[in-house]
Design a protein around this motif. Structure first.
Motif, PDB file in Angstrom:
ATOM      1  N   HIS A  52       3.815   5.724   1.463  1.00  0.00           N
ATOM      2  CA  HIS A  52       3.931   4.612   0.510  1.00  0.00           C
ATOM      3  C   HIS A  52       2.620   3.883   0.207  1.00  0.00           C
ATOM      4  CE1 HIS A  52       3.887   1.199   3.406  1.00  0.00           C
ATOM      5  NE2 HIS A  52       4.336   2.119   4.235  1.00  0.00           N
ATOM      6  N   THR A  53       1.629   3.936   1.063  1.00  0.00           N
ATOM      7  CA  THR A  53       0.365   3.240   0.782  1.00  0.00           C
ATOM      8  C   THR A  53      -0.694   4.143   0.146  1.00  0.00           C
ATOM      9  OG1 THR A  53      -0.455   3.699   3.005  1.00  0.00           O
ATOM     10  CG2 THR A  53       0.691   1.589   2.664  1.00  0.00           C
ATOM     11  N   THR A  54      -0.454   5.442   0.106  1.00  0.00           N
ATOM     12  CA  THR A  54      -1.467   6.384  -0.379  1.00  0.00           C
ATOM     13  C   THR A  54      -1.876   6.153  -1.833  1.00  0.00           C
ATOM     14  OG1 THR A  54      -0.795   8.039   1.237  1.00  0.00           O
ATOM     15  CG2 THR A  54      -1.994   8.839  -0.691  1.00  0.00           C
ATOM     16  N   PRO A  55      -0.961   6.057  -2.789  1.00  0.00           N
ATOM     17  CA  PRO A  55      -1.391   5.863  -4.178  1.00  0.00           C
ATOM     18  C   PRO A  55      -2.229   4.591  -4.367  1.00  0.00           C
ATOM     19  CG  PRO A  55       0.891   6.526  -4.129  1.00  0.00           C
ATOM     20  CD  PRO A  55       0.494   6.241  -2.714  1.00  0.00           C
ATOM     21  N   SER A  56      -1.796   3.489  -3.765  1.00  0.00           N
ATOM     22  CA  SER A  56      -2.539   2.235  -3.907  1.00  0.00           C
ATOM     23  C   SER A  56      -3.921   2.338  -3.277  1.00  0.00           C
ATOM     24  CB  SER A  56      -1.770   1.076  -3.268  1.00  0.00           C
ATOM     25  OG  SER A  56      -0.574   0.850  -3.972  1.00  0.00           O
ATOM     26  N   GLN A  57      -4.010   2.988  -2.140  1.00  0.00           N
ATOM     27  CA  GLN A  57      -5.313   3.135  -1.477  1.00  0.00           C
ATOM     28  C   GLN A  57      -6.233   4.045  -2.284  1.00  0.00           C
ATOM     29  OE1 GLN A  57      -6.384   1.366   1.290  1.00  0.00           O
ATOM     30  NE2 GLN A  57      -8.324   2.179   0.547  1.00  0.00           N
ATOM     31  N   HIS A  74       1.027  -2.142  -9.663  1.00  0.00           N
ATOM     32  CA  HIS A  74       2.100  -2.934 -10.263  1.00  0.00           C
ATOM     33  C   HIS A  74       1.518  -3.915 -11.281  1.00  0.00           C
ATOM     34  CE1 HIS A  74       6.262  -4.172 -10.362  1.00  0.00           C
ATOM     35  NE2 HIS A  74       5.851  -5.429 -10.419  1.00  0.00           N
ATOM     36  N   GLY A  75       0.331  -4.443 -10.996  1.00  0.00           N
ATOM     37  CA  GLY A  75      -0.355  -5.315 -11.945  1.00  0.00           C
ATOM     38  C   GLY A  75      -0.687  -4.579 -13.229  1.00  0.00           C
ATOM     39  N   LEU A  76      -1.063  -3.300 -13.112  1.00  0.00           N
ATOM     40  CA  LEU A  76      -1.344  -2.495 -14.303  1.00  0.00           C
ATOM     41  C   LEU A  76      -0.083  -2.310 -15.146  1.00  0.00           C
ATOM     42  CD1 LEU A  76      -3.681   0.292 -12.913  1.00  0.00           C
ATOM     43  CD2 LEU A  76      -4.308  -1.654 -14.347  1.00  0.00           C
ATOM     44  N   ARG A  77       1.040  -2.213 -14.481  1.00  0.00           N
ATOM     45  CA  ARG A  77       2.316  -2.078 -15.186  1.00  0.00           C
ATOM     46  C   ARG A  77       2.571  -3.315 -16.053  1.00  0.00           C
ATOM     47  NH1 ARG A  77       7.470   0.447 -14.363  1.00  0.00           N
ATOM     48  NH2 ARG A  77       9.192  -1.019 -14.501  1.00  0.00           N
ATOM     49  N   HIS A  78       2.352  -4.511 -15.468  1.00  0.00           N
ATOM     50  CA  HIS A  78       2.534  -5.747 -16.226  1.00  0.00           C
ATOM     51  C   HIS A  78       1.493  -5.880 -17.340  1.00  0.00           C
ATOM     52  CE1 HIS A  78       5.819  -7.436 -13.998  1.00  0.00           C
ATOM     53  NE2 HIS A  78       5.178  -7.275 -12.848  1.00  0.00           N
ATOM     54  N   THR A  79       0.264  -5.486 -17.048  1.00  0.00           N
ATOM     55  CA  THR A  79      -0.792  -5.533 -18.061  1.00  0.00           C
ATOM     56  C   THR A  79      -0.423  -4.657 -19.249  1.00  0.00           C
ATOM     57  OG1 THR A  79      -2.466  -5.954 -16.379  1.00  0.00           O
ATOM     58  CG2 THR A  79      -3.242  -5.073 -18.483  1.00  0.00           C
ATOM     59  N   ASN A  80       0.074  -3.469 -18.949  1.00  0.00           N
ATOM     60  CA  ASN A  80       0.499  -2.527 -19.984  1.00  0.00           C
ATOM     61  C   ASN A  80       1.568  -3.166 -20.877  1.00  0.00           C
ATOM     62  OD1 ASN A  80       1.122  -0.168 -21.401  1.00  0.00           O
ATOM     63  ND2 ASN A  80       2.394   0.629 -19.776  1.00  0.00           N
ATOM     64  N   ALA A  81       2.595  -3.730 -20.264  1.00  0.00           N
ATOM     65  CA  ALA A  81       3.692  -4.322 -21.032  1.00  0.00           C
ATOM     66  C   ALA A  81       3.216  -5.519 -21.851  1.00  0.00           C
ATOM     67  CB  ALA A  81       4.821  -4.744 -20.091  1.00  0.00           C
ATOM     68  N   THR A  82       2.395  -6.372 -21.252  1.00  0.00           N
ATOM     69  CA  THR A  82       1.898  -7.559 -21.948  1.00  0.00           C
ATOM     70  C   THR A  82       1.026  -7.163 -23.135  1.00  0.00           C
ATOM     71  OG1 THR A  82       1.964  -8.792 -19.867  1.00  0.00           O
ATOM     72  CG2 THR A  82       0.629  -9.715 -21.637  1.00  0.00           C
ATOM     73  N   TYR A  83       0.168  -6.188 -22.931  1.00  0.00           N
ATOM     74  CA  TYR A  83      -0.693  -5.713 -24.013  1.00  0.00           C
ATOM     75  C   TYR A  83       0.152  -5.163 -25.165  1.00  0.00           C
ATOM     76  CZ  TYR A  83      -4.051  -3.009 -26.667  1.00  0.00           C
ATOM     77  OH  TYR A  83      -4.796  -2.489 -27.685  1.00  0.00           O
ATOM     78  N   LEU A  84       1.144  -4.350 -24.833  1.00  0.00           N
ATOM     79  CA  LEU A  84       1.991  -3.764 -25.869  1.00  0.00           C
ATOM     80  C   LEU A  84       2.750  -4.835 -26.653  1.00  0.00           C
ATOM     81  CD1 LEU A  84       3.342  -0.616 -24.007  1.00  0.00           C
ATOM     82  CD2 LEU A  84       1.693  -0.689 -25.878  1.00  0.00           C
TER      83      LEU A  84
END
Length: 147
Positions: A52-57, A74-84
């Motif tokens: 579970h920590t591998t992708p984030s690391q 997860h922050g990138l996910r929110h950034t993506n949605a907000t930008y769109l």
């Protein structure tokens, strides 16, 4: 600059066609699929999930190597949605992209963004309000002195 591992792009850009399904089908045909019926976002390519920590690391390491500020996945996910949303994408499109169960989940999560966009859009209509005076344009000095 090194390349971002392919699995990070699945969160950010659409995967055209059914490439994930095709990869899964091919891995199953070769007898190397280890994911069963699950569809993990981060896996080894054979369906076996990463720790579970591998992708984030790995993402953090990539950001450090390439001089980027680390923002959580997860922050990138929110950034993506907000930008769109800011670019005019519909709630339904964003719901589909983020795989929210309903558009209400998306609306509730990003209500603060849509309120801000609504105020910005409304401000554009002030030009039609007779109570709002347009900015005066300074006179050209030549027009003050007829010669």
């Amino acid at each position: 600059m090194s390349k971002v591992p392919l699995y990070f792009f699945f969160l950010v850009v659409p995967v055209y066609g059914n490439i994930l399904g095709k990869l899964r089908f091919k891995a199953k045909a070769m007898g190397i699929w280890q994911g069963g019926d699950r569809n993990f976002v981060f896996h080894s390519g054979t369906g076996k999930p990463y720790y579970h920590t591998t992708p984030s690391q790995q993402w953090k390491n990539w950001c450090e190597r390439n001089g980027f500020r680390n923002v959580s996945l997860h922050g990138l996910r929110h950034t993506n949605a907000t930008y769109l949303l800011g670019q005019g994408a519909s709630i339904k499109e964003i719901q589909h992209r983020l795989r929210h169960s309903t558009s209400q989940v998306t609306t509730d999560t990003y209500a603060h963004v849509t309120k801000k966009l609504s105020r910005k859009t409304t401000a554009h209509l002030d030009v039609f309000d007779p109570r709002v005076r347009p900015q005066s344009v300074p006179k050209d000095k030549k027009s003050d002195n007829p010669q």
